[in-house]
Scaffold this active site. Structure first.
Site, PDB file in Angstrom:
ATOM      1  N   SER A  64     -51.064  60.036  18.381  1.00  0.00           N
ATOM      2  CA  SER A  64     -51.511  61.374  19.168  1.00  0.00           C
ATOM      3  C   SER A  64     -51.169  60.695  21.279  1.00  0.00           C
ATOM      4  CB  SER A  64     -52.957  61.316  19.566  1.00  0.00           C
ATOM      5  OG  SER A  64     -53.363  62.168  18.350  1.00  0.00           O
ATOM      6  N   LYS A  67     -49.063  63.462  22.843  1.00  0.00           N
ATOM      7  CA  LYS A  67     -49.462  64.291  23.531  1.00  0.00           C
ATOM      8  C   LYS A  67     -49.021  63.971  24.329  1.00  0.00           C
ATOM      9  CE  LYS A  67     -52.730  65.443  19.415  1.00  0.00           C
ATOM     10  NZ  LYS A  67     -52.330  64.751  18.581  1.00  0.00           N
ATOM     11  N   TYR A 189     -44.656  68.912  15.392  1.00  0.00           N
ATOM     12  CA  TYR A 189     -45.745  68.303  15.807  1.00  0.00           C
ATOM     13  C   TYR A 189     -45.786  67.295  15.166  1.00  0.00           C
ATOM     14  CZ  TYR A 189     -50.650  67.505  16.012  1.00  0.00           C
ATOM     15  OH  TYR A 189     -52.296  66.593  15.971  1.00  0.00           O
ATOM     16  N   TYR A 241     -60.318  61.985  23.585  1.00  0.00           N
ATOM     17  CA  TYR A 241     -61.349  62.848  22.169  1.00  0.00           C
ATOM     18  C   TYR A 241     -62.564  63.212  22.776  1.00  0.00           C
ATOM     19  CZ  TYR A 241     -57.202  61.538  20.010  1.00  0.00           C
ATOM     20  OH  TYR A 241     -55.881  61.709  20.475  1.00  0.00           O
ATOM     21  N   VAL A 259     -54.510  57.430  17.267  1.00  0.00           N
ATOM     22  CA  VAL A 259     -54.412  56.642  15.815  1.00  0.00           C
ATOM     23  C   VAL A 259     -54.130  54.913  15.389  1.00  0.00           C
ATOM     24  CG1 VAL A 259     -56.530  58.721  15.285  1.00  0.00           C
ATOM     25  CG2 VAL A 259     -54.196  58.472  13.668  1.00  0.00           C
TER      26      VAL A 259
HETATM   27  O1  DON Z   1     -52.749  65.147  13.546  1.00  0.00           O
HETATM   28  C1  DON Z   1     -53.069  63.664  13.355  1.00  0.00           C
HETATM   29  O2  DON Z   1     -53.785  64.272  12.368  1.00  0.00           O
HETATM   30  C2  DON Z   1     -52.315  62.724  13.731  1.00  0.00           C
HETATM   31  N1  DON Z   1     -50.714  62.632  13.425  1.00  0.00           N
HETATM   32  C3  DON Z   1     -52.492  61.918  14.873  1.00  0.00           C
HETATM   33  C4  DON Z   1     -53.926  62.214  15.139  1.00  0.00           C
HETATM   34  C5  DON Z   1     -53.934  61.042  16.137  1.00  0.00           C
HETATM   35  O3  DON Z   1     -54.078  59.586  16.609  1.00  0.00           O
HETATM   36  C6  DON Z   1     -55.663  61.524  17.564  1.00  0.00           C
HETATM   37  N2  DON Z   1     -56.281  60.625  17.599  1.00  0.00           N
HETATM   38  N3  DON Z   1     -56.303  59.775  17.921  1.00  0.00           N
END
Ligand code: DON
Length: 305
Positions: A64, A67, A189, A241, A259
């Site tokens: 993320s 983003k 995405y 978040y 993540v």
């Molecule tokens: O959308 C998803 O599930 C992930 N690939 C991105 C998640 C992410 O890093 C969100 N956060 N911390």
């Protein structure tokens, strides 16, 4: 040695007590395979100096953190119009939550939750000729690293486990807040999430946010000074978040996490930082990473408040 360099050098030891308290992300199997006790950190100053410690040059899945870069590019192309389709309020909900979308009529709370990032990805699809290649070229340019690549296994794994993101995209489409075909939006995405970069790449790539939007290596702007301020504000209020309040309270810098265990932080006007350590706390942010930023700020006094 500068004071910053000395403090940076103490951080691996200062966070070592947090190892074993969190867990690498496992909802994407390819991420669960990363060795948990990695730790790296990089700093890139607005004056163009870089400092690193630990595993700062090892590439990891940015997830993320992408983003921030997709929002910046979307603001570069679409300006204020981005915020007709995405809000600027913290969500207080997990990053993949679906519930607010229904009663807020398909306008995601902010660009850093998944729903918002899907709309941002859609805006980019409408503005880029070859979205994946153009985005990759942009990232390579602002991090001055032509070797940056995406990870095919993580990309596939995102697809195989992307049911919630698919649900969000379909739901957004039902409110006409997705303009391109859903399959293309999801594909783009997932691609953004599966880029691999190191702490040093990410610290350099986010340096424009510490320098009024100036491209770190070219005589041009990534975004305007006002847009820079707005992106930093969104990182402070929404970048981590439903833990954004804790981050503002304990760290006090605009941050964006992923993540994969990375966190980018900005000291406006001075420097950009990236810390990486894969073990996450309950809200999906790196535990050793948060501890490192907290210690760094305590020792340098560089918080914005
Ligand atoms: O959308 C998803 O599930 C992930 N690939 C991105 C998640 C992410 O890093 C969100 N956060 N911390």
């Amino acid at each position: 040695m500068t004071k910053i360099e000395t403090i940076l050098g103490t951080l691996p030891e200062a966070v070592s007590h947090t190892f074993g308290q969190g867990k690498p992300a496992n909802y994407i199997p390819a991420l669960a395979e990363v060795c948990g006790n990695k730790f790296g950190m990089a700093i890139s100053t607005a004056k163009g100096r870089d400092f690193i410690v630990g595993d700062a040059e090892e590439a990891f899945s940015i997830q993320s953190i992408s983003k921030v870069f997709s929002l910046s590019l979307a603001m570069h192309y679409a300006g204020e119009k981005v915020f007709e389709r995405v809000g600027v309020e913290p969500s207080g909900n997990p990053f993949h939550s679906l519930s607010q979308l229904e009663y807020e009529n398909g306008i995601p709370r902010n660009p850093f939750i998944n729903a918002g990032a899907l709309v941002v990805a859609d805006i980019l699809l409408s503005n880029l000729n070859s979205p994946k290649q153009d985005f990759l070229d942009h990232i390579r340019s602002i991090s001055k690293n032509l070797d940056i690549q995406y990870d095919e296994r993580v990309f596939r794994s995102e697809y195989d486990n992307g049911q919630r993101n698919a649900a969000l995209a379909y739901y957004l489409k039902s409110f006409d807040n997705i303009k391109n075909p859903i399959a293309q939006v999801l594909d783009f995405y997932f691609y953004l999430c599966s880029l691999n970069m190191s702490c040093l790449d990410l610290a350099r790539a986010s340096r424009f946010l510490a320098d009024d939007g100036r491209h770190p290596f070219k005589d041009k702007s990534v975004v305007s000074p006002l847009q820079t301020r707005r992106i930093n504000t969104l990182m402070m209020t929404c970048g981590t978040y439903d833990e954004a309040g804790e981050f503002a309270f304990h760290v006090g810098l605009p941050c964006k996490s992923g993540v994969g265990g990375g966190i980018v932080a900005i000291v406006p006007g001075k420097m950009s930082l990236c810390v990486w350590s894969p073990e996450l706390g309950k809200k999906g942010n790196s535990l050793p990473g948060m501890q490192a930023l907290k210690t760094f700020v305590e020792q340098t006094g560089l918080a914005v408040f």
